[in-house]
Design a protein around this motif. Structure first.
Motif, PDB file in Angstrom:
ATOM      1  N   GLU A 112       0.818  -1.213   0.000  1.00  0.00           N
ATOM      2  CA  GLU A 112       0.000   0.000   0.000  1.00  0.00           C
ATOM      3  C   GLU A 112       0.855   1.267   0.000  1.00  0.00           C
ATOM      4  O   GLU A 112       0.379   2.344  -0.371  1.00  0.00           O
ATOM      5  N   ALA A 113       2.107   1.157   0.433  1.00  0.00           N
ATOM      6  CA  ALA A 113       3.000   2.317   0.483  1.00  0.00           C
ATOM      7  C   ALA A 113       3.884   2.435  -0.752  1.00  0.00           C
ATOM      8  O   ALA A 113       4.645   3.391  -0.872  1.00  0.00           O
ATOM      9  N   VAL A 114       3.786   1.488  -1.677  1.00  0.00           N
ATOM     10  CA  VAL A 114       4.689   1.441  -2.822  1.00  0.00           C
ATOM     11  C   VAL A 114       4.386   2.545  -3.835  1.00  0.00           C
ATOM     12  O   VAL A 114       5.301   3.132  -4.418  1.00  0.00           O
ATOM     13  N   GLY A 115       3.109   2.845  -4.054  1.00  0.00           N
ATOM     14  CA  GLY A 115       2.741   3.830  -5.064  1.00  0.00           C
ATOM     15  C   GLY A 115       2.533   3.174  -6.413  1.00  0.00           C
ATOM     16  O   GLY A 115       3.310   2.305  -6.813  1.00  0.00           O
ATOM     17  N   HIS A 116       1.491   3.599  -7.151  1.00  0.00           N
ATOM     18  CA  HIS A 116       1.135   2.893  -8.385  1.00  0.00           C
ATOM     19  C   HIS A 116       2.228   2.954  -9.437  1.00  0.00           C
ATOM     20  O   HIS A 116       2.360   2.031 -10.251  1.00  0.00           O
ATOM     21  N   GLU A 117       3.061   4.007  -9.424  1.00  0.00           N
ATOM     22  CA  GLU A 117       4.128   4.093 -10.428  1.00  0.00           C
ATOM     23  C   GLU A 117       5.203   3.032 -10.220  1.00  0.00           C
ATOM     24  O   GLU A 117       5.978   2.741 -11.141  1.00  0.00           O
ATOM     25  N   PHE A 118       5.256   2.452  -9.004  1.00  0.00           N
ATOM     26  CA  PHE A 118       6.372   1.572  -8.665  1.00  0.00           C
ATOM     27  C   PHE A 118       5.941   0.134  -8.404  1.00  0.00           C
ATOM     28  O   PHE A 118       6.745  -0.675  -7.942  1.00  0.00           O
ATOM     29  N   TRP A 119       4.688  -0.218  -8.705  1.00  0.00           N
ATOM     30  CA  TRP A 119       4.267  -1.605  -8.503  1.00  0.00           C
ATOM     31  C   TRP A 119       5.114  -2.569  -9.340  1.00  0.00           C
ATOM     32  O   TRP A 119       5.492  -3.640  -8.876  1.00  0.00           O
ATOM     33  N   GLY A 120       5.423  -2.168 -10.567  1.00  0.00           N
ATOM     34  CA  GLY A 120       6.257  -3.018 -11.415  1.00  0.00           C
ATOM     35  C   GLY A 120       7.632  -3.229 -10.811  1.00  0.00           C
ATOM     36  O   GLY A 120       8.150  -4.352 -10.774  1.00  0.00           O
ATOM     37  N   THR A 121       8.240  -2.156 -10.316  1.00  0.00           N
ATOM     38  CA  THR A 121       9.561  -2.250  -9.689  1.00  0.00           C
ATOM     39  C   THR A 121       9.524  -3.161  -8.463  1.00  0.00           C
ATOM     40  O   THR A 121      10.434  -3.970  -8.240  1.00  0.00           O
ATOM     41  N   TYR A 122       8.457  -3.047  -7.680  1.00  0.00           N
ATOM     42  CA  TYR A 122       8.304  -3.854  -6.464  1.00  0.00           C
ATOM     43  C   TYR A 122       8.293  -5.342  -6.806  1.00  0.00           C
ATOM     44  O   TYR A 122       9.067  -6.136  -6.233  1.00  0.00           O
ATOM     45  N   PHE A 123       7.461  -5.738  -7.754  1.00  0.00           N
ATOM     46  CA  PHE A 123       7.366  -7.163  -8.079  1.00  0.00           C
ATOM     47  C   PHE A 123       8.571  -7.650  -8.886  1.00  0.00           C
ATOM     48  O   PHE A 123       8.980  -8.811  -8.760  1.00  0.00           O
ATOM     49  N   GLN A 124       9.160  -6.780  -9.699  1.00  0.00           N
ATOM     50  CA  GLN A 124      10.380  -7.172 -10.402  1.00  0.00           C
ATOM     51  C   GLN A 124      11.505  -7.456  -9.411  1.00  0.00           C
ATOM     52  O   GLN A 124      12.295  -8.398  -9.599  1.00  0.00           O
ATOM     53  N   THR A 125      11.588  -6.657  -8.357  1.00  0.00           N
ATOM     54  CA  THR A 125      12.605  -6.875  -7.324  1.00  0.00           C
ATOM     55  C   THR A 125      12.385  -8.211  -6.624  1.00  0.00           C
ATOM     56  O   THR A 125      13.336  -8.975  -6.399  1.00  0.00           O
ATOM     57  N   ILE A 126      11.142  -8.503  -6.268  1.00  0.00           N
ATOM     58  CA  ILE A 126      10.843  -9.788  -5.634  1.00  0.00           C
ATOM     59  C   ILE A 126      11.203 -10.936  -6.569  1.00  0.00           C
ATOM     60  O   ILE A 126      11.816 -11.939  -6.158  1.00  0.00           O
ATOM     61  N   ASP A 127      10.840 -10.804  -7.841  1.00  0.00           N
ATOM     62  CA  ASP A 127      11.142 -11.841  -8.833  1.00  0.00           C
ATOM     63  C   ASP A 127      12.651 -12.066  -8.941  1.00  0.00           C
ATOM     64  O   ASP A 127      13.133 -13.212  -9.057  1.00  0.00           O
ATOM     65  N   GLN A 128      13.410 -10.977  -8.865  1.00  0.00           N
ATOM     66  CA  GLN A 128      14.864 -11.066  -9.003  1.00  0.00           C
ATOM     67  C   GLN A 128      15.513 -11.814  -7.847  1.00  0.00           C
ATOM     68  O   GLN A 128      16.471 -12.570  -8.047  1.00  0.00           O
ATOM     69  N   VAL A 129      15.005 -11.624  -6.621  1.00  0.00           N
ATOM     70  CA  VAL A 129      15.669 -12.209  -5.457  1.00  0.00           C
ATOM     71  C   VAL A 129      15.077 -13.548  -5.033  1.00  0.00           C
ATOM     72  O   VAL A 129      15.600 -14.196  -4.118  1.00  0.00           O
ATOM     73  N   LEU A 130      14.002 -13.986  -5.685  1.00  0.00           N
ATOM     74  CA  LEU A 130      13.374 -15.262  -5.325  1.00  0.00           C
ATOM     75  C   LEU A 130      14.151 -16.410  -5.935  1.00  0.00           C
ATOM     76  O   LEU A 130      14.392 -16.456  -7.144  1.00  0.00           O
ATOM     77  N   ALA A 131      14.551 -17.355  -5.085  1.00  0.00           N
ATOM     78  CA  ALA A 131      15.314 -18.512  -5.547  1.00  0.00           C
ATOM     79  C   ALA A 131      14.427 -19.448  -6.362  1.00  0.00           C
ATOM     80  O   ALA A 131      13.196 -19.392  -6.300  1.00  0.00           O
ATOM     81  N   HIS A 132      15.064 -20.325  -7.131  1.00  0.00           N
ATOM     82  CA  HIS A 132      14.335 -21.318  -7.921  1.00  0.00           C
ATOM     83  C   HIS A 132      13.457 -22.156  -7.004  1.00  0.00           C
ATOM     84  O   HIS A 132      13.910 -22.658  -5.973  1.00  0.00           O
ATOM     85  N   GLY A 133      12.181 -22.295  -7.369  1.00  0.00           N
ATOM     86  CA  GLY A 133      11.266 -23.072  -6.553  1.00  0.00           C
ATOM     87  C   GLY A 133      10.692 -22.315  -5.371  1.00  0.00           C
ATOM     88  O   GLY A 133       9.952 -22.898  -4.570  1.00  0.00           O
ATOM     89  N   GLY A 134      11.033 -21.040  -5.228  1.00  0.00           N
ATOM     90  CA  GLY A 134      10.560 -20.258  -4.090  1.00  0.00           C
ATOM     91  C   GLY A 134       9.111 -19.819  -4.246  1.00  0.00           C
ATOM     92  O   GLY A 134       8.520 -19.901  -5.329  1.00  0.00           O
ATOM     93  N   LYS A 135       8.544 -19.309  -3.144  1.00  0.00           N
ATOM     94  CA  LYS A 135       7.156 -18.848  -3.137  1.00  0.00           C
ATOM     95  C   LYS A 135       7.080 -17.477  -2.467  1.00  0.00           C
ATOM     96  O   LYS A 135       7.935 -17.120  -1.645  1.00  0.00           O
ATOM     97  N   VAL A 136       6.045 -16.742  -2.820  1.00  0.00           N
ATOM     98  CA  VAL A 136       5.815 -15.399  -2.297  1.00  0.00           C
ATOM     99  C   VAL A 136       4.420 -15.354  -1.687  1.00  0.00           C
ATOM    100  O   VAL A 136       3.459 -15.856  -2.283  1.00  0.00           O
ATOM    101  N   ALA A 137       4.303 -14.767  -0.506  1.00  0.00           N
ATOM    102  CA  ALA A 137       2.995 -14.579   0.124  1.00  0.00           C
ATOM    103  C   ALA A 137       2.937 -13.172   0.699  1.00  0.00           C
ATOM    104  O   ALA A 137       3.795 -12.801   1.507  1.00  0.00           O
ATOM    105  N   ILE A 138       1.955 -12.399   0.261  1.00  0.00           N
ATOM    106  CA  ILE A 138       1.807 -11.046   0.770  1.00  0.00           C
ATOM    107  C   ILE A 138       0.370 -10.846   1.263  1.00  0.00           C
ATOM    108  O   ILE A 138      -0.555 -11.501   0.783  1.00  0.00           O
ATOM    109  N   GLN A 139       0.222  -9.970   2.228  1.00  0.00           N
ATOM    110  CA  GLN A 139      -1.099  -9.534   2.654  1.00  0.00           C
ATOM    111  C   GLN A 139      -1.275  -8.106   2.162  1.00  0.00           C
ATOM    112  O   GLN A 139      -0.443  -7.245   2.455  1.00  0.00           O
ATOM    113  N   ALA A 140      -2.339  -7.876   1.390  1.00  0.00           N
ATOM    114  CA  ALA A 140      -2.493  -6.595   0.717  1.00  0.00           C
ATOM    115  C   ALA A 140      -3.897  -6.046   0.896  1.00  0.00           C
ATOM    116  O   ALA A 140      -4.884  -6.773   0.730  1.00  0.00           O
TER     117      ALA A 140
END
Length: 461
Positions: A318-346
C-alpha cells in the motif's frame, strides 16, 4: 517462548517518547482557514445541493443545527453543528474537507464508523455520472514530495510509523501486529470474477465480541493475529532451513515466528523506531542469530546478490505507489530462488475505483499515510504477468476480519485517551486517529476496500 515474554519492555518503549511526540506534533498538517470569497460561496452552495441529494438516498439521519432540519431516510445520526463551515469545507476540499470538518467539530456523530459505513457502501454512485467524469479536474493531486520514490519513501514511512512505539503499544494486541487479524480459518470458495485467479477463497466473517476484558486483555485477538502470520508463512512454504525475506518488519512478530520454525530471516524496513524495538523483541525471543533487521528500501535488494526461498510481506504494498508496482514485483522476482514462493497480505480496492482515484490526494494521504495508494487484485495480476515470471495462484479474502480488527483498535485507542495525552499528543490527534480508524473500519465493513492474502509462484518454462 510465549507471546507474553515477547511483549515490549516498558523502559524501551518510553525511551525517546518526548522527542518523537514533539516531532509528530510538528508534522501534523494544518487546517487551512476558510476565507470568504465568491468562489467559496459558489462551491459551498454546490456542495450543499449535492450533499443533501446524496443523503436523501441513504439510510442515515442528518440534523442541521440550529434549525433542526432533518435529511436522509433514517439511520445513524450525523449532527451538523456548523452547517456553513461544513458546506464550505466540503465545497472547497471535497472528501478532505468532509474529514477536516469533523476534526474542527463542525459535525459529529455518536457512531462514527456506523455512520460512515452507509455512504461508503455506495460511494461510487452518490455523485452523478456527469460530475464523476469531472473528478480529474477537481480532485487534488498527490503532492510531488509524497510520491514513493527512493528519496521520499523513508520520510513517508516515518510520518506514521515513527510516531511513538509506546503509542502503538497502547491499542495493539500483545504481538504488536498492525495489520488485519484472521479470527477464523473457515472459508468458502468464491466464484471467479474480474481479477480472480487461482484458488480464490473468502474467509468467514468473525463474530464481534464485547466481553468486559476485551479492551485490554483480549486473548483471542493475539491468537487471531498469530493465525494470520502462521497462514502467510505456510503459504510461503517457510520451514526449517528456509531463507526468508520479509519486506516491512513491523515490530518483529513475523520474523520471530519464522525463526521459531527454523528459518533464517532478512527483514527490511524504513522505520527507525520499528527497527529498534523489533531488534529488542527478536533478541528477547532468542533469535538474534537467525534474524537480521536492516534499514533498507526494497529497491536496494537486487544489488545485494542475495536470494531467498520465501518472500513475505504484510500490508506494505500500500505504500509502494502505483508508479512503482512493477519495480516492487520485479525486485521480488529477481531475489526469489528457484522453486521459491511469495505470500503477501495486501489491502485492495475494486479495479474501477482504483483507476478512478489513481494519483489523487486524499484525507488519508494528508493526515495519516503520505504517498499511500491501494492496488486492485486485478492490477496486481496484470503487473506480475506483464513484468515478471511471478503468477498469482491463491487468494484469501478477509475484509470482514479487518473491520473487526479496526473496531477493536478504535475501542482500545479511545479507552486509552489519558495515556495517549500523557505521551504528549493532543485532543486534535485523538480526533484525527479516531476518524482514521473509524473511516477505515467503514471501508472494510461496506466492502469498498478489502484485504487478501495473495500467494505467488514463479512460472517455469
Amino acid at each position: 517462548m510465549t507471546l507474553e515474554k515477547n511483549r515490549p519492555d516498558d523502559q524501551a518503549l518510553a525511551q525517546g517518547t518526548g522527542r518523537r511526540t514533539e516531532q509528530a506534533s510538528q508534522s501534523m498538517p494544518g487546517l487551512e482557514p476558510l476565507v470568504r470569497s465568491p468562489r467559496t460561496v459558489v462551491s459551498a452552495a454546490v456542495a450543499k445541493r449535492l450533499f443533501r441529494a446524496a443523503v436523501g438516498r441513504l439510510a442515515v439521519t442528518v440534523v442541521e443545527e440550529p434549525t433542526g432540519r432533518r435529511l436522509g431516510q433514517g439511520g445513524p445520526i450525523m449532527r451538523l453543528h456548523r452547517p456553513d463551515e461544513f458546506y464550505a469545507r466540503l465545497g472547497r476540499d471535497g472528501l478532505i474537507g468532509f474529514g477536516e470538518s469533523y476534526l474542527t467539530g463542525a459535525w459529529d456523530t455518536d457512531d462514527l464508523a456506523g455512520f460512515l459505513t452507509v455512504p461508503a457502501a455506495r460511494i461510487a454512485t452518490l455523485i452523478p455520472d456527469s460530475l464523476q467524469r469531472m473528478r480529474a479536474f477537481v480532485t487534488p493531486r498527490l503532492p510531488h514530495h509524497q510520491r514513493s520514490t527512493e528519496a521520499n519513501s523513508q520520510a513517508n514511512i516515518s510520518h506514521h510509523y515513527d510516531l511513538s512505539n509506546e503509542l502503538f503499544a497502547l491499542f495493539l494486541d500483545e504481538t504488536l501486529s498492525y495489520s488485519s487479524a484472521l479470527f477464523d480459518t473457515s472459508s468458502t470458495s468464491a466464484p471467479k470474477g474480474p481479477g480472480s485467479v487461482g484458488d480464490h477463497l473468502v474467509s468467514t466473517p468473525p463474530e464481534p465480541t464485547d466481553h468486559p476484558d476485551a479492551l485490554l486483555h483480549d486473548e483471542d485477538f493475539a491468537e487471531a493475529q498469530g493465525r494470520k502470520i502462521e497462514r502467510l508463512l505456510d503459504e510461503a512454504g517457510v520451514t526449517a532451513g528456509s531463507r526468508v525475506l520479509e519486506i516491512g518488519t513491523g515490530w518483529g512478530e513475523l520474523a520471530i515466528r519464522a525463526a521459531r520454525r527454523g528459518a533464517t530471516v532478512h527483514s527490511i524496513t524504513l522505520s527507525v523506531e520499528q527497527l529498534e524495538l523489533a531488534e529488542d523483541r527478536i533478541a528477547a525471543a532468542g533469535f538474534a542469530d537467525r534474524v537480521e533487521v536492516e534499514l533498507m528500501d526494497y529497491r536496494a535488494l537486487g544489488a545485494t546478490g542475495r536470494t531467498y526461498d520465501a518472500v513475505v510481506s504484510v500490508e506494505m504494498i500500500e505504500a509502494v505507489g502505483h508508479e512503482f508496482w512493477g519495480t516492487y514485483f520485479q525486485t521480488i522476482d529477481q531475489v526469489l530462488a528457484h522453486g521459491g514462493k511469495v505470500a503477501i497480505q495486501a489491502i485492495t480496492m475494486p479495479h474501477d475505483r482504483m483507476l478512478a482515484t489513481r494519483g489523487g490526494h486524499t484525507w488519508i494521504n494528508k493526515w495519516i499515510f503520505p504517498g499511500g495508494f491501494l492496488p486492485s487484485v486485478e492490477v496486481i495480476d496484470e503487473v506480475t504477468r506483464g513484468e515478471t515470471d511471478l503468477r498469482l495462484v491463491g487468494q484469501l479474502e478477509m475484509g470482514s476480519h479487518y473491520a473487526e480488527t479496526l473496531r477493536r483498535w478504535d475501542r482500545r485507542f479511545l479507552a486509552q485517551r489519558d495515556a495517549v495525552l500523557a505521551l504528549g499528543f493532543d485532543d486534535m490527534f485523538m480526533r484525527v486517529w479516531h476518524f482514521y480508524l473509524a473511516y477505515s473500519q467503514a471501508g472494510f465493513a461496506s466492502g469498498y476496500i478489502n484485504v487478501s492474502q495473495l500467494t505467488f509462484t514463479r512460472e517455469t518454462p
